[in-house]
Motif scaffolding. Structure first.
Motif, PDB file in Angstrom:
ATOM      1  N   MET A   1      72.363  -9.681  51.133  1.00 41.95           N
ATOM      2  CA  MET A   1      73.622 -10.322  51.459  1.00 41.95           C
ATOM      3  C   MET A   1      73.373 -11.843  51.515  1.00 41.95           C
ATOM      4  O   MET A   1      72.359 -12.288  52.016  1.00 41.95           O
ATOM      5  N   HIS A   2      74.331 -12.594  51.009  1.00 38.27           N
ATOM      6  CA  HIS A   2      74.215 -14.051  50.986  1.00 38.27           C
ATOM      7  C   HIS A   2      75.019 -14.689  52.115  1.00 38.27           C
ATOM      8  O   HIS A   2      76.009 -14.132  52.583  1.00 38.27           O
ATOM      9  N   ILE A   3      74.588 -15.883  52.489  1.00 35.30           N
ATOM     10  CA  ILE A   3      75.223 -16.608  53.594  1.00 35.30           C
ATOM     11  C   ILE A   3      76.717 -16.808  53.358  1.00 35.30           C
ATOM     12  O   ILE A   3      77.517 -16.699  54.289  1.00 35.30           O
ATOM     13  N   HIS A   4      77.127 -17.087  52.126  1.00 33.16           N
ATOM     14  CA  HIS A   4      78.554 -17.336  51.884  1.00 33.16           C
ATOM     15  C   HIS A   4      79.416 -16.137  52.254  1.00 33.16           C
ATOM     16  O   HIS A   4      80.614 -16.283  52.491  1.00 33.16           O
ATOM     17  N   GLN A   5      78.807 -14.966  52.359  1.00 31.69           N
ATOM     18  CA  GLN A   5      79.558 -13.771  52.717  1.00 31.69           C
ATOM     19  C   GLN A   5      79.819 -13.659  54.216  1.00 31.69           C
ATOM     20  O   GLN A   5      80.710 -12.909  54.620  1.00 31.69           O
ATOM     21  N   ILE A   6      79.062 -14.368  55.032  1.00 32.64           N
ATOM     22  CA  ILE A   6      79.241 -14.238  56.485  1.00 32.64           C
ATOM     23  C   ILE A   6      79.588 -15.554  57.172  1.00 32.64           C
ATOM     24  O   ILE A   6      79.943 -15.557  58.343  1.00 32.64           O
ATOM     25  N   MET A   7      79.492 -16.669  56.470  1.00 29.11           N
ATOM     26  CA  MET A   7      79.726 -17.979  57.085  1.00 29.11           C
ATOM     27  C   MET A   7      81.202 -18.182  57.411  1.00 29.11           C
ATOM     28  O   MET A   7      82.070 -17.500  56.892  1.00 29.11           O
ATOM     29  N   THR A   8      81.439 -19.155  58.263  1.00 30.98           N
ATOM     30  CA  THR A   8      82.798 -19.621  58.513  1.00 30.98           C
ATOM     31  C   THR A   8      83.085 -20.700  57.487  1.00 30.98           C
ATOM     32  O   THR A   8      82.424 -21.743  57.494  1.00 30.98           O
ATOM     33  N   PRO A   9      84.033 -20.457  56.580  1.00 33.69           N
ATOM     34  CA  PRO A   9      84.323 -21.479  55.565  1.00 33.69           C
ATOM     35  C   PRO A   9      85.161 -22.610  56.137  1.00 33.69           C
ATOM     36  O   PRO A   9      85.875 -22.431  57.129  1.00 33.69           O
ATOM     37  N   GLU A  10      85.057 -23.760  55.516  1.00 34.67           N
ATOM     38  CA  GLU A  10      85.863 -24.931  55.884  1.00 34.67           C
ATOM     39  C   GLU A  10      85.867 -25.193  57.389  1.00 34.67           C
ATOM     40  O   GLU A  10      86.915 -25.191  58.044  1.00 34.67           O
ATOM     41  N   PRO A  11      84.677 -25.450  57.955  1.00 35.32           N
ATOM     42  CA  PRO A  11      84.632 -25.704  59.400  1.00 35.32           C
ATOM     43  C   PRO A  11      85.282 -27.035  59.758  1.00 35.32           C
ATOM     44  O   PRO A  11      85.420 -27.925  58.917  1.00 35.32           O
ATOM     45  N   ALA A  12      85.672 -27.147  61.002  1.00 35.84           N
ATOM     46  CA  ALA A  12      86.159 -28.433  61.503  1.00 35.84           C
ATOM     47  C   ALA A  12      85.020 -29.432  61.372  1.00 35.84           C
ATOM     48  O   ALA A  12      83.853 -29.087  61.563  1.00 35.84           O
ATOM     49  N   THR A  13      85.358 -30.670  61.039  1.00 37.70           N
ATOM     50  CA  THR A  13      84.359 -31.726  60.899  1.00 37.70           C
ATOM     51  C   THR A  13      84.848 -32.975  61.616  1.00 37.70           C
ATOM     52  O   THR A  13      86.000 -33.047  62.045  1.00 37.70           O
ATOM     53  N   VAL A  14      83.970 -33.939  61.709  1.00 37.74           N
ATOM     54  CA  VAL A  14      84.298 -35.216  62.314  1.00 37.74           C
ATOM     55  C   VAL A  14      83.568 -36.301  61.536  1.00 37.74           C
ATOM     56  O   VAL A  14      82.534 -36.043  60.934  1.00 37.74           O
ATOM     57  N   THR A  15      84.130 -37.507  61.526  1.00 42.58           N
ATOM     58  CA  THR A  15      83.462 -38.633  60.876  1.00 42.58           C
ATOM     59  C   THR A  15      82.650 -39.400  61.925  1.00 42.58           C
ATOM     60  O   THR A  15      82.945 -39.319  63.122  1.00 42.58           O
ATOM     61  N   PRO A  16      81.648 -40.150  61.486  1.00 40.62           N
ATOM     62  CA  PRO A  16      80.794 -40.868  62.440  1.00 40.62           C
ATOM     63  C   PRO A  16      81.520 -41.939  63.247  1.00 40.62           C
ATOM     64  O   PRO A  16      81.063 -42.305  64.330  1.00 40.62           O
TER      65      PRO A  16
END
Length: 141
Positions: A1-16
């Motif tokens: 099984m690959h990570i893309h199958q279990i990851m949370t896609p499009e996570p919240a992000t922040v800029t520096p």
């Protein structure tokens, strides 16, 4: 099984350049403890709730300080096409509970946590990874 199958896609992000208060509000609203930090379409760091409180307060930073001042710049990540078992070993070896997920062009595509792994992998492998993390960091790490 690959990570893309279990990851949370499009996570919240922040800029520096966002404030620590703005980052904390995103974490609270999204019920998360870590934000990937992106700049110019690149992953440049991570910011955890612990970074804000422990590092930020120890450095005398306030809510109007920037994410850049408190973020971790030594970014650990995994690729979306990696096997879950390999990433599980990396989580334990690096003593981390979450990793940003990038594609082969190194663009952020998701976030994977020990919890994501626990829901998919056999409990024995997840238990060993958790033991690896806790043994190095102590009970509150």
């Amino acid at each position: 099984m690959h990570i893309h199958q279990i990851m949370t896609p499009e996570p919240a992000t922040v800029t520096p350049e966002r404030t620590l208060q703005a980052a904390a509000e995103i974490m609270k609203t999204s019920d998360i403890g870590m934000l990937p930090v992106g700049e110019d379409d690149r992953l440049v760091g991570t910011l955890t709730d612990r970074d804000i409180v422990v590092r930020g307060l120890a450095m005398g930073l306030g809510p109007d300080s920037t994410v850049r001042e408190a973020m971790t710049t030594n970014v650990l990540y995994c690729f979306d096409d990696e096997e879950v078992s390999a990433v599980t070993q990396s989580l334990g070896a690096e003593q981390v509970r979450r990793l940003p997920v990038v594609n082969r062009e190194k663009r952020l595509v998701g976030l994977v946590s020990l919890g994501d792994v626990a829901l998919q992998e056999e409990s024995r492998a997840t238990g060993q990874t958790l033991r690896d993390i806790v043994e190095e960091n102590g009970p509150s790490g």
